[in-house]
Design an enzyme around this catalytic site. Structure first.
Site, short mmCIF file in Angstrom:
data_model
loop_
_atom_site.label_atom_id
_atom_site.label_comp_id
_atom_site.label_asym_id
_atom_site.label_seq_id
_atom_site.Cartn_x
_atom_site.Cartn_y
_atom_site.Cartn_z
CB SER A 1 33.11 -23.66 -12.03
OG SER A 1 34.49 -23.85 -11.78
CB THR B 1 35.06 -23.10 -18.12
OG1 THR B 1 33.66 -22.97 -18.07
CG2 THR B 1 35.45 -24.15 -19.14
CB THR C 1 32.31 -25.89 -17.80
OG1 THR C 1 31.84 -24.85 -16.94
CG2 THR C 1 31.33 -26.06 -18.93
NE ARG D 1 24.59 -20.74 -20.37
CZ ARG D 1 25.90 -20.80 -20.15
NH1 ARG D 1 26.44 -21.89 -19.66
NH2 ARG D 1 26.67 -19.77 -20.41
CB THR E 1 37.19 -19.56 -19.00
OG1 THR E 1 36.41 -19.63 -17.79
CG2 THR E 1 38.18 -18.43 -18.86
N GLY E 2 34.46 -18.07 -19.22
CA GLY E 2 33.70 -16.83 -19.04
C GLY E 2 32.26 -17.00 -19.49
N1 ASP Z 1 32.09 -20.73 -20.20
C1 ASP Z 1 31.23 -21.36 -19.26
C2 ASP Z 1 29.83 -21.33 -19.73
O1 ASP Z 1 29.38 -20.31 -20.24
C3 ASP Z 1 31.27 -20.73 -17.91
C4 ASP Z 1 32.58 -20.43 -17.30
O2 ASP Z 1 33.62 -20.44 -17.91
O3 ASP Z 1 32.58 -20.14 -16.13
O4 ASP Z 1 29.13 -22.29 -19.54
#
Ligand code: ASP
Length: 309
Positions: free
Chosen positions: A48, A157, A175, A185, A208-209
């Site tokens: 990731s 991330t 990330t 995106r 993160t997320g």
């Molecule tokens: N925050 C990151 C994103 O939306 C993804 C992740 O943390 O896994 O690109």
């Protein structure tokens, strides 16, 4: 001050070691965060971030990264390809340009002019995963980063916040974004105020997320403002999760609601905290030479189904 570093997920442990080693040798927090995050970018087992990160829907590995330091200096890179260490490029933008953000082709050209070497970032594993996804015929970006199979593990991330011996804080994120995301995106990580924020008078936060939810809530900025009002880092992160949750409900009538968002924060006294929407978010803290992985507190449990409300 006693140096301290906090970062997201299990891979934060390895990144913390490097950041902390630098902090201990009197490096400032900006150098330490940059070097710590580079470790994760270079690790092909982390699917990731950086090299080995899963690609977008066109099979292209596009990376986002950002840094913000205690002098409110910012360097952010959006959607760069073929550059293994976007966090190092973010550092160059932060220090050597009048700008805050570079994206796509422009960021790539700038990197090459500054001595970065173009590299292939797709690994045998990430290509295999991409071809598997492609063969399923799904056109939808998935909320998935790794090959583990609960949604708790899909968000990887790395966000990091460090305080150096001089009491100065820097935050950073890097990330490859959501796997199979639509080409172009942009997630929260390179967006200042969403993926990270820093204020020398207060402290810093990182996330993160599912980036879309964090962007909607200006998550990291909100946490710093909550800490400014006197909330502890954990309490401020909890409030940000509540905000993410409410804005998701308000905005997402026809969407999949099984998302995760996790926050970490540090105040200028060196106190740290974290909170997430769902269970499963982990964060790593290193201080006094001890590196520890913690399970974050969370807002709603895994069995929660929004449609039941
Ligand atoms: N925050 C990151 C994103 O939306 C993804 C992740 O943390 O896994 O690109």
């Amino acid at each position: 001050m006693e140096p301290i570093v906090i970062s997201t997920w299990q891979h934060g442990l390895e990144a913390n070691e490097e950041a902390y080693r630098n902090l201990n040798e009197n490096a400032n927090s900006l150098d330490s965060v940059e070097r710590g995050l580079t470790v994760t970018e270079n690790n092909p087992e982390v699917h990731s971030v950086g090299y080995g990160g899963l690609p977008d829907n066109e099979g292209r590995v596009t990376l986002d990264a950002a840094l913000m330091d205690w002098k409110a200096r910012i360097g952010s890179v959006i959607g760069i390809e073929h550059i293994k260490n976007p966090i190092r490029l973010a550092r160059v933008i932060l220090e050597d340009t009048e700008h805050t953000i570079l994206s796509g082709d422009g960021a790539f050209t700038f990197a090459i002019r500054n001595g970065f070497e173009p590299e292939l970032l797709l690994t045998e594993y990430s290509l295999k995963k991409y071809l598997e996804w492609k063969s399923q015929g799904s056109g939808k970006a998935e909320e998935r980063h790794t090959d583990r199979d609960t949604f708790n593990d899909y968000h990887d991330t790395i966000g990091m916040i460090a305080m150096d011996k001089f009491g100065n804080i820097t935050s950073g994120c890097t990330t490859s974004g959501l796997a199979w995301k639509l080409h172009g995106r942009v997630g929260d990580s390179p967006i200042i105020g969403a993926g990270l924020y820093n204020d020398a008078a207060v402290g810093a936060a990182a996330s993160t997320g599912r980036g879309e939810e964090c962007i909607r809530a200006c998550g990291s900025f909100y946490i710093v403002e909550m800490m400014r009002q006197g909330l502890s880092p954990t309490e401020a992160c909890r409030r940000a999760c509540e905000r993410v949750y409410k804005l998701n409900l308000l905005s997402s009538k026809n969407r999949d609601h099984k998302y995760q968002v996790g926050f970490i924060a540090m105040n200028i006294s060196g106190e740290v905290g974290a909170f997430s929407i769902r269970s499963g978010f982990q964060y790593a803290v290193m201080k006094n030479n001890i590196n520890t992985l913690f399970d974050s507190e969370f807002l709603i449990d895994e069995k929660y189904i929004i449609e039941d409300l």
